[in-house]
Write a protein that holds these residues in place. Sequence first.
Motif, PDB file in Angstrom:
ATOM      1  N   VAL A  19     -88.762  16.022  17.835  1.00  0.00           N
ATOM      2  CA  VAL A  19     -87.306  16.005  17.928  1.00  0.00           C
ATOM      3  C   VAL A  19     -86.726  17.320  17.434  1.00  0.00           C
ATOM      4  O   VAL A  19     -85.860  17.919  18.053  1.00  0.00           O
ATOM      5  CB  VAL A  19     -86.715  14.836  17.096  1.00  0.00           C
ATOM      6  N   ASP A  20     -87.215  17.798  16.294  1.00  0.00           N
ATOM      7  CA  ASP A  20     -86.646  18.986  15.667  1.00  0.00           C
ATOM      8  C   ASP A  20     -87.732  19.687  14.873  1.00  0.00           C
ATOM      9  O   ASP A  20     -88.314  19.120  13.966  1.00  0.00           O
ATOM     10  CB  ASP A  20     -85.494  18.578  14.734  1.00  0.00           C
ATOM     11  N   LYS A  21     -88.033  20.914  15.223  1.00  0.00           N
ATOM     12  CA  LYS A  21     -89.098  21.649  14.543  1.00  0.00           C
ATOM     13  C   LYS A  21     -88.752  21.939  13.083  1.00  0.00           C
ATOM     14  O   LYS A  21     -89.596  22.329  12.302  1.00  0.00           O
ATOM     15  CB  LYS A  21     -89.405  22.948  15.286  1.00  0.00           C
ATOM     16  N   LYS A  22     -87.477  21.753  12.715  1.00  0.00           N
ATOM     17  CA  LYS A  22     -87.062  21.929  11.322  1.00  0.00           C
ATOM     18  C   LYS A  22     -86.835  20.563  10.670  1.00  0.00           C
ATOM     19  O   LYS A  22     -85.975  20.396   9.824  1.00  0.00           O
ATOM     20  CB  LYS A  22     -85.778  22.757  11.249  1.00  0.00           C
ATOM     21  N   GLU A  23     -87.656  19.593  11.103  1.00  0.00           N
ATOM     22  CA  GLU A  23     -87.456  18.224  10.630  1.00  0.00           C
ATOM     23  C   GLU A  23     -87.663  18.124   9.117  1.00  0.00           C
ATOM     24  O   GLU A  23     -88.336  18.947   8.511  1.00  0.00           O
ATOM     25  CB  GLU A  23     -88.419  17.259  11.359  1.00  0.00           C
ATOM     26  N   GLU A  24     -87.084  17.077   8.544  1.00  0.00           N
ATOM     27  CA  GLU A  24     -87.189  16.847   7.108  1.00  0.00           C
ATOM     28  C   GLU A  24     -88.582  16.333   6.762  1.00  0.00           C
ATOM     29  O   GLU A  24     -89.190  15.593   7.540  1.00  0.00           O
ATOM     30  CB  GLU A  24     -86.136  15.810   6.709  1.00  0.00           C
ATOM     31  N   LEU A  25     -89.102  16.726   5.611  1.00  0.00           N
ATOM     32  CA  LEU A  25     -90.401  16.211   5.165  1.00  0.00           C
ATOM     33  C   LEU A  25     -90.251  14.744   4.780  1.00  0.00           C
ATOM     34  O   LEU A  25     -89.245  14.344   4.188  1.00  0.00           O
ATOM     35  CB  LEU A  25     -90.918  17.031   3.984  1.00  0.00           C
ATOM     36  N   SER A  26     -91.264  13.952   5.099  1.00  0.00           N
ATOM     37  CA  SER A  26     -91.134  12.503   4.945  1.00  0.00           C
ATOM     38  C   SER A  26     -90.940  12.074   3.498  1.00  0.00           C
ATOM     39  O   SER A  26     -90.142  11.183   3.213  1.00  0.00           O
ATOM     40  CB  SER A  26     -92.353  11.790   5.538  1.00  0.00           C
ATOM     41  N   HIS A  27     -91.660  12.709   2.549  1.00  0.00           N
ATOM     42  CA  HIS A  27     -91.520  12.262   1.163  1.00  0.00           C
ATOM     43  C   HIS A  27     -90.124  12.562   0.613  1.00  0.00           C
ATOM     44  O   HIS A  27     -89.613  11.844  -0.236  1.00  0.00           O
ATOM     45  CB  HIS A  27     -92.609  12.871   0.270  1.00  0.00           C
ATOM     46  N   ILE A  28     -89.491  13.621   1.145  1.00  0.00           N
ATOM     47  CA  ILE A  28     -88.122  13.932   0.734  1.00  0.00           C
ATOM     48  C   ILE A  28     -87.153  12.943   1.375  1.00  0.00           C
ATOM     49  O   ILE A  28     -86.246  12.419   0.719  1.00  0.00           O
ATOM     50  CB  ILE A  28     -87.757  15.383   1.116  1.00  0.00           C
ATOM     51  N   ALA A  29     -87.355  12.669   2.664  1.00  0.00           N
ATOM     52  CA  ALA A  29     -86.478  11.734   3.368  1.00  0.00           C
ATOM     53  C   ALA A  29     -86.562  10.339   2.759  1.00  0.00           C
ATOM     54  O   ALA A  29     -85.534   9.677   2.544  1.00  0.00           O
ATOM     55  CB  ALA A  29     -86.849  11.682   4.853  1.00  0.00           C
ATOM     56  N   VAL A  30     -87.768   9.887   2.464  1.00  0.00           N
ATOM     57  CA  VAL A  30     -87.946   8.567   1.841  1.00  0.00           C
ATOM     58  C   VAL A  30     -87.315   8.552   0.455  1.00  0.00           C
ATOM     59  O   VAL A  30     -86.606   7.609   0.078  1.00  0.00           O
ATOM     60  CB  VAL A  30     -89.444   8.201   1.756  1.00  0.00           C
ATOM     61  N   GLY A  31     -87.551   9.600  -0.308  1.00  0.00           N
ATOM     62  CA  GLY A  31     -86.992   9.692  -1.665  1.00  0.00           C
ATOM     63  C   GLY A  31     -85.477   9.650  -1.666  1.00  0.00           C
ATOM     64  O   GLY A  31     -84.863   9.017  -2.533  1.00  0.00           O
TER      65      GLY A  31
END
Length: 453
Positions: A19-31
Amino acid sequence: MDHPRELALDVLIKVDKKVDKKEELSHIAVGNVLEKYQLAPKRDRAFFTRLVEGTLEREITIDYVIDQFSKTKVRKCKPLIRALLRMGVYQILYMDQVPDSAACNESVKLAKKRGFSRLSGFVNGVLRNISRKKEEIIWPNRAKNEIFYLSVKYSIPEWILRFFAKTYKMDVVEKMASSFIQNKETTLCCLKSRAKKEEIRKELEDEQVVVRDGQLMEKALKISNYDSLYRLKPFRDGKCTVQDESSMLAASLSDVKKDQIVLDLCSAPGGKAIYIADELCGSGKVIARDLTEYKTDLMEDNLERIKLTNMEVQISDARILDKQMIEKADVVIADLPCSGLGIMGRKNDIKYHVTEESLKELASLQREILKCAVQYVKPGGILLYSTCTINPQENEKNYQWIIENFDYSPVDLTKELPKNLTIDTAKDGYIQLLPGIHPCDGFFVGKLRRKSR
């Protein structure tokens, strides 16, 4: 958190690289979600977390299954539909407590709610077909293509498995791959300057947390069956911090002495710096540096909670020589940016984002930093080089490069390792810890002493 599936869907779209090559890192998004809903019931928070992390962890396996039952390949689906299908299949295959009907129905509801009513039938058809025929899934033939078989079974890109196979036998490669998808307990480092280990254990057990000793390090406790770290009193009170035993071991091998000056060049989130400051019991000074304000803020937050007075946090670019620190440190910790192949079990993004080209770029960056790092150590002082990867180019080859190009010699680690850990290369000054083989993350540690003039 009334709709944990919908929150999980949003995160899965955010972290989708397609979707986006600058996507958010999963552990940050979950946090970020958990922080926003920190007062939500433990059950909902746990369901949301497992759904996101599990779906990402098993993405390759899930996509393989979807492609067997869908005329449209998963990679060609619209991002929201792709995320819904992956999330639904994860519930069907791996979440026994969720009825298959609920996994299908809730996915269809979300498709309609998000404006994809015309594709809700497609979502329903694919998921119900997989639910009915999950015992008939045709898995890869190991005898025909072992790498592809392991990739699908353990959800690891084929190139990474081939890369591991260049260095290790296939039985070791499979043990590492298997370890990455096993449930991980949280490892705490008990800070002896703040409280005794048994006091911390009792406080945790009083909160119904399951606690057991670590397998390598005396200061380690493994915990499970808890909601949020910040709901645990000993953590809030700064008596412990999160740190894997591999990282604790690296810090302990620095063997710091009272009143010494320690420089940690790429420190965030600060585990090794905190471990060493704790070992110094208020004496000496630990300077913890990192590149960005975001990273140093993480360390400042930790420091505020732990209240160690002999640790200082600084923003600094480790690639640029700090002339004021030349030959000022008794110990320099160079735990440098790396590919992270040793911690793929804790950070699901790594296996999908790292590339063979980036491995070469990282090895070059590490040497750029090391050219500065070697100058900060006093004659007779210690340089500790470490990474959380299992790539020889970033590890053994860089370690040897230091010896060949600078006035450093290896330090025999044989007597410094925990009694239950034996690694042949310790006598040569370095160790490579392997996930699935050793009871910790994959980690490289090399210890060198600067020659006295």
